[in-house]
Structure formats: structure tokens, C-alpha cells
Design an enzyme around this catalytic site. Structure first.
Site, mmCIF file in Angstrom:
data_model
loop_
_atom_site.group_PDB
_atom_site.id
_atom_site.type_symbol
_atom_site.label_atom_id
_atom_site.label_comp_id
_atom_site.label_asym_id
_atom_site.label_seq_id
_atom_site.Cartn_x
_atom_site.Cartn_y
_atom_site.Cartn_z
ATOM 1 N N LYS A 22 -47.203 -61.009 -6.366
ATOM 2 C CA LYS A 22 -46.682 -59.839 -5.618
ATOM 3 C C LYS A 22 -46.042 -58.843 -6.586
ATOM 4 O O LYS A 22 -46.295 -57.643 -6.500
ATOM 5 C CB LYS A 22 -45.629 -60.293 -4.619
ATOM 6 C CG LYS A 22 -44.753 -59.175 -4.073
ATOM 7 C CD LYS A 22 -43.669 -59.635 -3.140
ATOM 8 C CE LYS A 22 -42.438 -60.155 -3.803
ATOM 9 N NZ LYS A 22 -41.405 -59.158 -4.135
ATOM 10 N N ASN A 23 -45.232 -59.331 -7.513
ATOM 11 C CA ASN A 23 -44.457 -58.430 -8.374
ATOM 12 C C ASN A 23 -45.285 -57.796 -9.475
ATOM 13 O O ASN A 23 -44.810 -56.883 -10.157
ATOM 14 C CB ASN A 23 -43.244 -59.154 -8.946
ATOM 15 C CG ASN A 23 -42.201 -59.405 -7.861
ATOM 16 O OD1 ASN A 23 -42.310 -58.876 -6.753
ATOM 17 N ND2 ASN A 23 -41.227 -60.237 -8.156
ATOM 18 N N CYS A 116 -29.955 -54.275 -1.008
ATOM 19 C CA CYS A 116 -30.438 -55.405 -0.199
ATOM 20 C C CYS A 116 -29.400 -56.526 -0.359
ATOM 21 O O CYS A 116 -28.411 -56.367 -1.068
ATOM 22 C CB CYS A 116 -31.820 -55.845 -0.668
ATOM 23 S SG CYS A 116 -31.803 -56.532 -2.300
ATOM 24 N N ARG A 121 -28.863 -52.778 -6.103
ATOM 25 C CA ARG A 121 -30.173 -52.385 -6.622
ATOM 26 C C ARG A 121 -30.182 -50.922 -7.128
ATOM 27 O O ARG A 121 -30.895 -50.065 -6.624
ATOM 28 C CB ARG A 121 -31.284 -52.609 -5.593
ATOM 29 C CG ARG A 121 -31.262 -53.954 -4.919
ATOM 30 C CD ARG A 121 -31.446 -55.142 -5.848
ATOM 31 N NE ARG A 121 -32.741 -55.229 -6.472
ATOM 32 C CZ ARG A 121 -33.794 -55.813 -5.915
ATOM 33 N NH1 ARG A 121 -33.706 -56.292 -4.707
ATOM 34 N NH2 ARG A 121 -34.942 -55.882 -6.561
ATOM 35 N N ASP A 309 -35.708 -65.433 -9.925
ATOM 36 C CA ASP A 309 -36.452 -65.680 -8.678
ATOM 37 C C ASP A 309 -36.701 -67.157 -8.422
ATOM 38 O O ASP A 309 -37.239 -67.510 -7.367
ATOM 39 C CB ASP A 309 -37.792 -64.921 -8.686
ATOM 40 C CG ASP A 309 -37.584 -63.428 -8.653
ATOM 41 O OD1 ASP A 309 -38.555 -62.689 -8.901
ATOM 42 O OD2 ASP A 309 -36.444 -62.990 -8.415
ATOM 43 N N ARG A 402 -42.832 -61.915 2.968
ATOM 44 C CA ARG A 402 -42.920 -60.812 1.999
ATOM 45 C C ARG A 402 -43.503 -61.293 0.669
ATOM 46 O O ARG A 402 -44.052 -60.501 -0.085
ATOM 47 C CB ARG A 402 -41.516 -60.223 1.756
ATOM 48 C CG ARG A 402 -40.910 -59.483 2.929
ATOM 49 C CD ARG A 402 -39.627 -58.798 2.533
ATOM 50 N NE ARG A 402 -39.858 -58.044 1.293
ATOM 51 C CZ ARG A 402 -38.923 -57.857 0.358
ATOM 52 N NH1 ARG A 402 -37.715 -58.350 0.523
ATOM 53 N NH2 ARG A 402 -39.194 -57.168 -0.730
HETATM 54 C C1 EPZ Z 1 -37.900 -57.113 -10.137
HETATM 55 O O1 EPZ Z 1 -36.921 -56.375 -9.431
HETATM 56 C C2 EPZ Z 1 -38.512 -58.056 -9.120
HETATM 57 N N1 EPZ Z 1 -39.096 -57.266 -8.031
HETATM 58 C C3 EPZ Z 1 -37.434 -58.980 -8.558
HETATM 59 O O2 EPZ Z 1 -38.083 -59.898 -7.680
HETATM 60 C C4 EPZ Z 1 -36.822 -59.756 -9.714
HETATM 61 O O3 EPZ Z 1 -35.802 -60.578 -9.221
HETATM 62 C C5 EPZ Z 1 -36.266 -58.769 -10.752
HETATM 63 O O4 EPZ Z 1 -37.307 -57.881 -11.195
HETATM 64 C C6 EPZ Z 1 -35.706 -59.476 -11.975
HETATM 65 O O5 EPZ Z 1 -36.711 -60.272 -12.553
HETATM 66 C C7 EPZ Z 1 -40.265 -56.634 -8.262
HETATM 67 O O6 EPZ Z 1 -40.831 -56.703 -9.341
HETATM 68 C C8 EPZ Z 1 -40.822 -55.855 -7.112
HETATM 69 P P1 EPZ Z 1 -34.472 -55.149 -12.249
HETATM 70 P P2 EPZ Z 1 -36.254 -55.071 -10.104
HETATM 71 O O7 EPZ Z 1 -34.622 -53.667 -12.232
HETATM 72 O O8 EPZ Z 1 -37.212 -54.422 -11.041
HETATM 73 C C9 EPZ Z 1 -29.910 -54.001 -12.576
HETATM 74 C C10 EPZ Z 1 -38.391 -61.158 -5.726
HETATM 75 O O9 EPZ Z 1 -37.708 -62.047 -5.196
HETATM 76 N N2 EPZ Z 1 -30.400 -52.628 -12.706
HETATM 77 O O10 EPZ Z 1 -35.078 -55.919 -13.363
HETATM 78 O O11 EPZ Z 1 -35.707 -54.243 -9.037
HETATM 79 C C11 EPZ Z 1 -30.212 -54.557 -11.187
HETATM 80 O O12 EPZ Z 1 -29.190 -54.198 -10.282
HETATM 81 C C12 EPZ Z 1 -37.709 -59.911 -6.286
HETATM 82 O O13 EPZ Z 1 -39.643 -61.189 -5.872
HETATM 83 C C13 EPZ Z 1 -29.491 -51.635 -13.010
HETATM 84 O O14 EPZ Z 1 -28.292 -51.858 -13.180
HETATM 85 O O15 EPZ Z 1 -35.094 -55.737 -10.923
HETATM 86 C C14 EPZ Z 1 -30.247 -56.045 -11.438
HETATM 87 O O16 EPZ Z 1 -28.939 -56.544 -11.427
HETATM 88 C C15 EPZ Z 1 -36.209 -59.924 -6.042
HETATM 89 N N3 EPZ Z 1 -29.943 -50.350 -13.128
HETATM 90 C C16 EPZ Z 1 -30.838 -56.156 -12.846
HETATM 91 O O17 EPZ Z 1 -30.639 -54.870 -13.462
HETATM 92 C C17 EPZ Z 1 -31.262 -50.034 -12.958
HETATM 93 O O18 EPZ Z 1 -31.635 -48.848 -13.085
HETATM 94 C C18 EPZ Z 1 -32.318 -56.457 -12.878
HETATM 95 O O19 EPZ Z 1 -32.942 -55.493 -12.080
HETATM 96 C C19 EPZ Z 1 -32.177 -51.075 -12.646
HETATM 97 C C20 EPZ Z 1 -31.723 -52.361 -12.527
#
Ligand code: EPZ
Length: 434
Positions: A22-23, A116, A121, A309, A402
């Protein structure tokens, strides 16, 4: 709304095949906007998140077809630059439309995603990256407005308080492939899903170096071609089955479990004494005997660290593993929503800041009505129900749908007693739904 009714204690035997990731699909769907030619995406799991992403892309003006359940054909010949709130708010990952719209149309208007249950996020790193490409970034009235007429390659550092950002890296990568000049992304995420996006972009004619590393160098090109691309298998789904088998009376083989994408999990399972063997062609065999593993400590980190995850699923595994283990969540501020529900089933877990202190015992879990709160928490509760004595009802299964294609069907194929029912088939005195 659907619920799962699960009777625990059933042994698992046989083979299960993992669906596409999915990701990886979500940014890859967004990447089809980078060309007016047709892109065919294969091995796409039949999930609500992906049907929804396709709906948003169609709403932008692309032609979207689905020749079969797991194949999508997308032709973004004429598209608009605005992704409306009523669509974007329903799925955070739609924020990765920003990059392709900026690259293709030199402007974008995308609603800010909501938060969420696992955290606020934010997308500050996404916006910082676009600004470093000389885009004009303006956030007002809940929308991100980007003017990229003067965009050019730049140097972007994407490390945040929680390390890299996966969709942030995808966004800047997709913006850079059609932006004149050379872009360097330092502290880029290197999750297998990001590597998969890079490979798809390369197949479209993009110029990217450093694929798989924390430093990506992109040389912008004038246009990209259509492609036919097969998405990688879902490592988190594969890891979920391996954890399930490690905690139950099990002997299963997971097809589509690629050890090179599961190193951190396999390292932890080996430390716990799990009995698994790696076979050729992306297959891993796992044998389990309940309550025989050693407790291990886990800290989630960006790839190649332990995947966040799989954190909830590890909480379940350690709950039924005699001894003390500490599971620390370093990627998200609030990703322990599964803990109160596991406690209702008898797990002995205490939350101390960013850590879950798990006092595991042999066979501590008993069936109970529980409520799923997010995608991976749902999986953790289902694993717990499979290990528990008696009957468990898991509500709000839409969270699970999802990210796990045909999960109940696949678990039944391994011998689990899992039934998908409608909410109104649940005994009224058990339902937590008002
Ligand atoms: C991706 O989310 C995945 N989703 C998530 O999977 C996964 O948990 C996550 O990466 C970490 O591996 C998809 O790929 C669709 P991040 P993403 O941006 O890209 C902070 C699942 O269960 N952050 O890597 O949104 C953020 O708050 C889902 O399949 C900032 O501070 O995650 C988080 O604490 C859940 N500023 C951390 O970084 C930003 O601009 C990682 O977020 C962006 C992120």
C-alpha cells in the site's frame, strides 16, 4: 460497519501470499500525474486507501481504468492543480499529490491533511523542501498554495525531529524529476517503498542517483514517459504474518517476504529465539510454539531501523512472551492506541512516555470485545485474539481494510477461526458502538 469474530487457540499451517505494498502504491499512483502518457500499475492490493487515491486522481482530471482487481491504468493527459479538502482530509497520504502537481503544472493547491490517532502528521518538511526548490509556498485557509514558475534544482535537508520523512521524500523527489537543474536530497527516507517509487520514476525516464541511500541526486528532465510498473510486495503485511506465527502453534510459509526488506524484524525475531528459515524467491518459513520465545527490547526508527508499522504487532508478541520487554516508539508521538485494548484482553503493559513496558506471561490473553483505532492497531488486536482463550469481537474493521487485502480470508486459509460479520450481527451487550 464490519466486525471480526475470532476464536483463539487455532494452530496455523500452510502458505500465505502477501499482496502489493500500500505504502509504495500511494506515491506511485501520484507519480502517474507526472506524464500525459498511460501508466499501468500492477500488483496493486484491493484496498480502500488506493481506491480513494484513484478517486482523487480522477477528480483532478486523469482517465482512470481498472482492467482487473490488482491492475490500474492511469492517463493524466489534462489535469487541474487543485486537490479539494473534502477529498484530501480523508487520507493524509494524498499530500503526496503536491510534488507531481508542482512538477507537471508548476502550481498546486492541496488541502492541508488532517491529523490522525497516531499523531498530528505535520508537513513542514515537505514545504521546506519545496521552498528549497525555489517554489513560493503559501499556507492559507487550510490549503497549501504553491507557485513553481521559477522552480529550480536545489539542496534539501529533510531530517526532522523524528528523522526522515517518507512521503516528504516522495514529494520532493517527484517535484525534482521535472524541475530544471540538479536537486540533492540529504537525509532522504530510504524505506523500500521510496526505493520502489524511484524505480518507477527511472522507468519513466527520470534521472536519479543514490537510490536506496539517504542521499538522492536528481537531474530534472523536460518530460517523462508512461510506464508499466509492478509494485513491491508489502513488507509490513509479511512481517505481520511472521509475528503471528512466532507467537502461535504454527508452521507457515510466507510468500512475498523479502528478507532484505525485513532485516530489522528478522534480527529481533532471531534475538527472541524464533524458529524461521529463509527460502529462495522471497519466501520465509516460520514455526512457532506459544510462550517459548525470549523477551526483547524494540526501538522504532526510520529505515533501516525497526519499522514503526510493526510496533503494535510486537507489543502483542511480547505480551505472550514470558519476561520483561521495553518497546519504544521514536517515530510517532502517540502510537500506543492498541495498548488499552490489549490490556482489556489481559496483557500486562504500562506506558511510560515513549515506551511500553510489557510484562509478558504464557497464555495471558482472554477473548473480549475490542475496538480498532488505526490500521496497525487493528492487526495487533487480531493477532492477540488468535492467541487468546475464547471469543474476541474486533470492531471498526474499516481501519484494517485500509491496509490488509482479504486479511480474514488469508488467515482462515492458514487455519485461523476468523469470521467477518456485520456490526448488527454482534451481540448488543458486547458492542461498544453507541
Ligand atoms: C509513511 O507515513 C507511511 N505512510 C506510514 O505508514 C509510516 O508509519 C511512516 O511513513 C513511517 O515509516 C505512507 O507511506 C502512506 P513520515 P508518513 O513523514 O510519510 C514527522 C501505515 O500504517 N514529520 O515519515 O506520513 C511525522 O509527524 C502508515 O501504513 C514531521 O515532523 O510518515 C512523524 O512523526 C502509518 N514533519 C515522522 O516525521 C514532516 O513534514 C515520520 O513521518 C513530515 C513528517
Amino acid at each position: 460497519m464490519d466486525v471480526f469474530r475470532i476464536n483463539g487457540g487455532r494452530p496455523l499451517r500452510g502458505e500465505v501470499t502477501v499482496s502489493g505494498a500500500k505504502n509504495a502504491c500511494l506515491p506511485i499512483f501520484a507519480a502517474t500525474l507526472l506524464t500525459g502518457e498511460t501508466c499501468v500499475i500492477e500488483n496493486v492490493p484491493d484496498l480502500s486507501d488506493l481506491r480513494f487515491m484513484a478517486e482523487i486522481i480522477e477528480n483532478l482530471g486523469a482517465e482512470v481504468e481498472r482492467p482487473d482487481k490488482n491492475t490500474w491504468r492511469i492517463t493524466a493527459k489534462n489535469i487541474t492543480h487543485r486537490a479539494p479538502y473534502d477529498l484530501v482530509r480523508r487520507m493524509r497520504a494524498s499530500v503526496c499529490l503536491l510534488g507531481p502537481l508542482v512538477a507537471r503544472l508548476k502550481k498546486a493547491e492541496v488541502s492541508l491533511p488532517g491529523g490522525c490517532v497516531i499523531g498530528p502528521r505535520p508537513i513542514d518538511l515537505h514545504l521546506k523542501g519545496l521552498a528549497k526548490l525555489n517554489c513560493e509556498v503559501d499556507v492559507r485557509a487550510g490549503y497549501v498554495h504553491i507557485d513553481a514558475k521559477r522552480a529550480r534544482g536545489g539542496h534539501v535537508f529533510l531530517g526532522g525531529r523524528h528523522g526522515s520523512t517518507v512521503t516528504g521524500t516522495a514529494n520532493i523527489l517527484m517535484a525534482a524529476v521535472l524541475t530544471p537543474g540538479v536537486t540533492r536530497i540529504e537525509s532522504a527516507a530510504c524505506e523500500p517503498e521510496v526505493v520502489d517509487l524511484c524505480k518507477m520514476l527511472l522507468s519513466m525516464g527520470a534521472k536519479i542517483e543514490g537510490v536506496g541511500s539517504h542521499c538522492l541526486t536528481i537531474e530534472g528532465v523536460d518530460k517523462l514517459n508512461g510506464t508499466t510498473y509492478r509494485v513491491i510486495d508489502d513488507r509490513i503485511e509479511a512481517g505481520t504474518y511472521l509475528i503471528a506465527a512466532a507467537m502461535l502453534d504454527a508452521d507457515i510459509t510466507v510468500n512475498g517476504a523479502h528478507p532484505e526488506d525485513l532485516s530489522a524484524l528478522l534480527d529481533k525475531l532471531e534475538e527472541a529465539g524464533a524458529d524461521f528459515s529463509i527460502e529462495l524467491g522471497g519466501r520465509i518459513r516460520m514455526r512457532g510454539t506459544p510462550g517459548t520465545l525470549n523477551p526483547v527490547d524494540v526501538i522504532t526508527l526510520p529505515h533501516p531501523g525497526f519499522p514503526t508499522d510493526l510496533q503494535a504487532q510486537m507489543c502483542t508478541l511480547m505480551s505472550v512472551t514470558p519476561g520483561l520487554s521495553i518497546i519504544t516508539e521514536r517515530v510517532y508521538p502517540n502510537r500506543f492506541m492498541h495498548v488499552p485494548e490489549l490490556q482489556r484482553m489481559g496483557a500486562d503493559i504500562a506506558i511510560e512516555g515513549a515506551s511500553a513496558i510489557v510484562k509478558g506471561r504464557r497464555n495471558p490473553l482472554s477473548g473480549a470485545p475490542v475496538m480498532a483505532s488505526d490500521l496497525r492497531a487493528s492487526a495487533a488486536l487480531i493477532l492477540a485474539a488468535m492467541a487468546a482463550h475464547g471469543e474476541t469481537w474486533v470492531q471498526r474493521i474499516y481501519h484494517l481494510d485500509r491496509g490488509y487485502e482479504n486479511f480474514d480470508e488469508k488467515l482462515r486459509g492458514l487455519g485461523a477461526d476468523v469470521e467477518r460479520l456485520n456490526q448488527d450481527q454482534m451481540p448488543k451487550d458486547l458492542s461498544g458502538e453507541s
